[in-house]
Each structure stands twice: as C-alpha cells, then as structure tokens.
Design a protein around this motif. Structure first.
Motif, PDB file in Angstrom:
ATOM      1  N   ALA A 113      36.116  36.934  33.929  1.00 16.51           N
ATOM      2  CA  ALA A 113      37.182  37.687  34.211  1.00 16.51           C
ATOM      3  C   ALA A 113      37.645  38.024  35.317  1.00 16.51           C
ATOM      4  O   ALA A 113      38.864  37.966  35.675  1.00 16.51           O
ATOM      5  CB  ALA A 113      37.229  38.785  32.885  1.00 16.51           C
ATOM      6  N   GLY A 114      36.835  38.634  36.275  1.00 19.83           N
ATOM      7  CA  GLY A 114      37.001  38.974  37.631  1.00 19.83           C
ATOM      8  C   GLY A 114      37.536  37.836  38.237  1.00 19.83           C
ATOM      9  O   GLY A 114      38.519  37.825  39.048  1.00 19.83           O
ATOM     10  N   LEU A 115      36.974  36.580  38.111  1.00 23.88           N
ATOM     11  CA  LEU A 115      37.320  35.388  38.744  1.00 23.88           C
ATOM     12  C   LEU A 115      38.706  35.124  38.529  1.00 23.88           C
ATOM     13  O   LEU A 115      39.642  34.533  39.277  1.00 23.88           O
ATOM     14  CB  LEU A 115      36.216  34.326  38.588  1.00 23.88           C
ATOM     15  CG  LEU A 115      34.876  34.463  39.136  1.00 23.88           C
ATOM     16  CD1 LEU A 115      33.984  33.303  38.629  1.00 23.88           C
ATOM     17  CD2 LEU A 115      34.878  34.266  40.839  1.00 23.88           C
ATOM     18  N   PHE A 116      39.048  35.059  37.050  1.00 22.02           N
ATOM     19  CA  PHE A 116      40.420  34.779  36.726  1.00 22.02           C
ATOM     20  C   PHE A 116      41.314  35.693  37.570  1.00 22.02           C
ATOM     21  O   PHE A 116      42.547  35.201  37.977  1.00 22.02           O
ATOM     22  CB  PHE A 116      40.603  34.786  35.324  1.00 22.02           C
ATOM     23  CG  PHE A 116      41.737  34.321  34.826  1.00 22.02           C
ATOM     24  CD1 PHE A 116      41.985  32.912  34.515  1.00 22.02           C
ATOM     25  CD2 PHE A 116      42.797  35.224  34.313  1.00 22.02           C
ATOM     26  CE1 PHE A 116      43.065  32.283  34.041  1.00 22.02           C
ATOM     27  CE2 PHE A 116      43.986  34.828  33.816  1.00 22.02           C
ATOM     28  CZ  PHE A 116      44.203  33.123  33.682  1.00 22.02           C
ATOM     29  N   TRP A 117      41.063  36.898  37.740  1.00 23.24           N
ATOM     30  CA  TRP A 117      41.966  38.145  38.067  1.00 23.24           C
ATOM     31  C   TRP A 117      42.267  37.586  39.903  1.00 23.24           C
ATOM     32  O   TRP A 117      43.105  37.708  40.244  1.00 23.24           O
ATOM     33  CB  TRP A 117      41.519  39.359  38.056  1.00 23.24           C
ATOM     34  CG  TRP A 117      42.585  40.331  38.446  1.00 23.24           C
ATOM     35  CD1 TRP A 117      42.462  40.697  39.781  1.00 23.24           C
ATOM     36  CD2 TRP A 117      43.732  40.983  37.801  1.00 23.24           C
ATOM     37  NE1 TRP A 117      43.592  41.689  39.733  1.00 23.24           N
ATOM     38  CE2 TRP A 117      44.298  41.716  38.756  1.00 23.24           C
ATOM     39  CE3 TRP A 117      44.425  40.547  36.643  1.00 23.24           C
ATOM     40  CZ2 TRP A 117      45.582  42.317  38.371  1.00 23.24           C
ATOM     41  CZ3 TRP A 117      45.329  41.265  36.296  1.00 23.24           C
ATOM     42  CH2 TRP A 117      45.885  42.329  37.075  1.00 23.24           C
ATOM     43  N   GLN A 118      41.118  37.262  40.478  1.00 24.60           N
ATOM     44  CA  GLN A 118      41.265  36.633  41.738  1.00 24.60           C
ATOM     45  C   GLN A 118      42.185  35.322  42.003  1.00 24.60           C
ATOM     46  O   GLN A 118      42.629  35.525  42.991  1.00 24.60           O
ATOM     47  CB  GLN A 118      39.645  36.605  42.415  1.00 24.60           C
ATOM     48  CG  GLN A 118      38.777  37.944  42.335  1.00 24.60           C
ATOM     49  CD  GLN A 118      37.349  37.861  42.636  1.00 24.60           C
ATOM     50  OE1 GLN A 118      36.910  36.611  43.165  1.00 24.60           O
ATOM     51  NE2 GLN A 118      36.691  38.665  42.272  1.00 24.60           N
ATOM     52  N   THR A 119      41.989  34.665  41.291  1.00 24.36           N
ATOM     53  CA  THR A 119      42.736  33.404  40.984  1.00 24.36           C
ATOM     54  C   THR A 119      43.946  33.730  41.065  1.00 24.36           C
ATOM     55  O   THR A 119      45.038  33.227  41.622  1.00 24.36           O
ATOM     56  CB  THR A 119      42.083  32.275  40.237  1.00 24.36           C
ATOM     57  OG1 THR A 119      40.765  32.073  40.393  1.00 24.36           O
ATOM     58  CG2 THR A 119      42.938  31.033  40.379  1.00 24.36           C
ATOM     59  N   ALA A 120      44.292  34.417  40.040  1.00 29.13           N
ATOM     60  CA  ALA A 120      45.692  35.036  39.796  1.00 29.13           C
ATOM     61  C   ALA A 120      46.344  35.727  41.068  1.00 29.13           C
ATOM     62  O   ALA A 120      47.589  35.344  41.372  1.00 29.13           O
ATOM     63  CB  ALA A 120      45.914  35.841  38.429  1.00 29.13           C
TER      64      ALA A 120
END
Length: 288
Positions: free
Chosen positions: A277-284
């Motif tokens: 979930a943290g990686l998804f936010w960083q990508t966004a």
C-alpha cells in the motif's frame, strides 16, 4: 520457541534419516556436542526420552518420531514464512485495496495509474472496489480499502490531487442549444437524474437558479443515461469525466456556473497497512 528447541527439532529430523550424531552435525553445520546438548536439553524440557542411544545406528523412540513429525511441519512452515517475507520485502507479492467513487475515476483516471503500478510491481495484486461517493468514503473511513479516489473528501485525509471535474448537460445531438445552459434552460424539459453520486451538486445548481428539475427518470449507469438522452426522452447532467470518449447521438454542453468537484486520491493520516500500500501511494505521488 527458543533457538535451542528449533535446533533440537532439526536435529531429530536429521537423526531420524541418518542414524548418526556426526552425520547430523555435519548436515546442520554444528559440532557433535552441540547436537547432543540440544537433543538432551529438549528431552529434559519435555521429560521424555526421544532417542534410543544404545543401538547403532541411532533410532528415535516413538515419542521422538512424534516430535520429528511435528518438527517437519514446523520447519516447513518456517521455511514458507521466510520465503513469503522475502517475497514481500523484495516487492514480489502483496495486496493493495483501492476504492473508487465511480466512472469518473474508474474509467478515465485510475487505469493509467494501475497500469504503471503493475509494470513496476507485477507481483503485487491491486483489487478495485467501486461504489458511489458515500460508499467510497465509508470504505476508506472503516479501512476496507487502503486508498480511494474521492471527490472533495475534506481535511480528514492525506490527499494527492488528481483532476477537477465539472458538471455538463447532456442533450440530443440535433438539439440547437445556446452555451452555456442556464437553470431555466434545463428546467423546461424532462430530466434524467443520475444516481452515481452527483445529485446533491445538481440540485444545488438548480436551486441557485431558483428552480427545480422535472425528474422523470432516475438512472445509475452513464451508458443508460446516454441512451435515454439520445432517444429524446429527456436531458441530463453528469460529470464531464464520467463520459466515454464517444457519445453517439448525444452532445455535452457547458452549464452556466457549473460546480466543480476536486478529485483526489486519499488515504488516512497513518502509516500504510502494508508495504504494498505504501508503494502504491509513492507511485501515485509520482504519476498523478
């Protein structure tokens, strides 16, 4: 379970196969005395004899065989745990739960982000839960999703700006309309109300013009609204980003003083539920 007990369990598995303390020590990378101490300590702890020591090759007692059987399951689970944690640490697995308030986000905004994330982290699964504005917000509040596309969620969330969406009128293509349309222009015809979440904005727009829509249909799906408008059964107001690229038989016309909705990707003000979930936010944060 202590490290000594784990060593004893591994030793019992090996001893059952090899029948030899020296072979077990070599297999585990330990000294013979370390293997003997581990087994003896485990026997003392459980108050049972686990090895027949008078015979060669060494054999396990019935109690030792039971311990070895459990040891195989325990060490197998530990190996699987290590593999799973390694996979998560290297971003080869994991899950992200994403929410969306409807077609504006799900059709026009999210696909590019989801595709980019899949290219970067092919082993991480992203599940998308779509609903109306209220459901998308409640899912995030109650942590049924990790992140969600929302319209104007307020200051209770950490947000990333995505787009600004305006309301537009839908009329049959052949209709000659002056632009932009006023509330009186829209009040003079049958009205198809969307159930996708914009009704409060639409009603507020009409009231600011001192009138109300003459609602004849209430419809959830944008494609159904387009079909009704194209058939000449009424006019509608929807968000611009909810429309497909092509709208045969239907024209989108600007509204005078149309309210705008700020669309954001939102999450709670707290550490992410998972590394994924943290990686998804960083990508966004990079892509939006």
């Amino acid at each position: 379970m202590s490290e000594g007990n784990l060593t004893a369990l591994r030793a019992l598995q090996s001893l059952e196969r090899t029948g030899s303390i020296s072979a077990t020590a070599a297999e585990l990378g330990l000294t013979q005395s370390a293997v003997s101490r581990a087994i003896s300590g485990f026997e003392a702890g459980c108050k049972l004899t686990l090895v027949h020591r008078g015979a060669r090759p060494l054999r396990l007692t019935e109690e030792g065989e039971a311990a070895a059987a459990h040891a195989r399951r325990i060490t197998g689970n530990l190996t699987a745990l290590e593999q799973d944690l390694t996979s998560l640490r290297l971003n080869r697995s994991g899950t992200v739960r994403a929410g969306s308030f409807g077609p504006s986000a799900s059709v026009r905004l999210l696909p590019r982000l989801l595709l980019k994330f899949k290219q970067l982290y092919p082993g991480i699964d992203v599940s998308l839960e779509e609903g109306n504005d209220e459901k998308a917000l409640n899912d995030l509040v109650h942590e049924r999703v990790d992140v969600s596309m929302l319209a104007d969620p307020g200051e209770d969330f950490e947000t990333l700006p995505v787009a600004t969406d305006k309301l537009v009128a839908l009329l049959p293509s052949e209709h000659q309309a002056s632009e932009p349309l006023t509330q009186q222009d829209m009040a003079n015809a049958p009205f198809i109300m969307t159930l996708a979440g914009s009704e409060p904005y639409i009603l507020d727009w009409f009231r600011r013009g001192g009138t109300e829509p003459r609602i004849t249909h209430r419809v959830q799906q944008t494609h159904s609204i387009l079909a009704l408008v194209a058939a000449g059964l009424g006019r509608a107001i929807v968000t611009d980003l909810s429309l497909p690229q092509d709208t045969p038989g239907v024209q989108a016309v600007p509204l005078a003083g149309a309210p705008a909705k700020e669309i954001v990707l939102a999450r709670k003000h707290r550490p992410p539920r998972s590394r994924a979930a943290g990686l998804f936010w960083q990508t966004a944060a990079r892509e939006l």
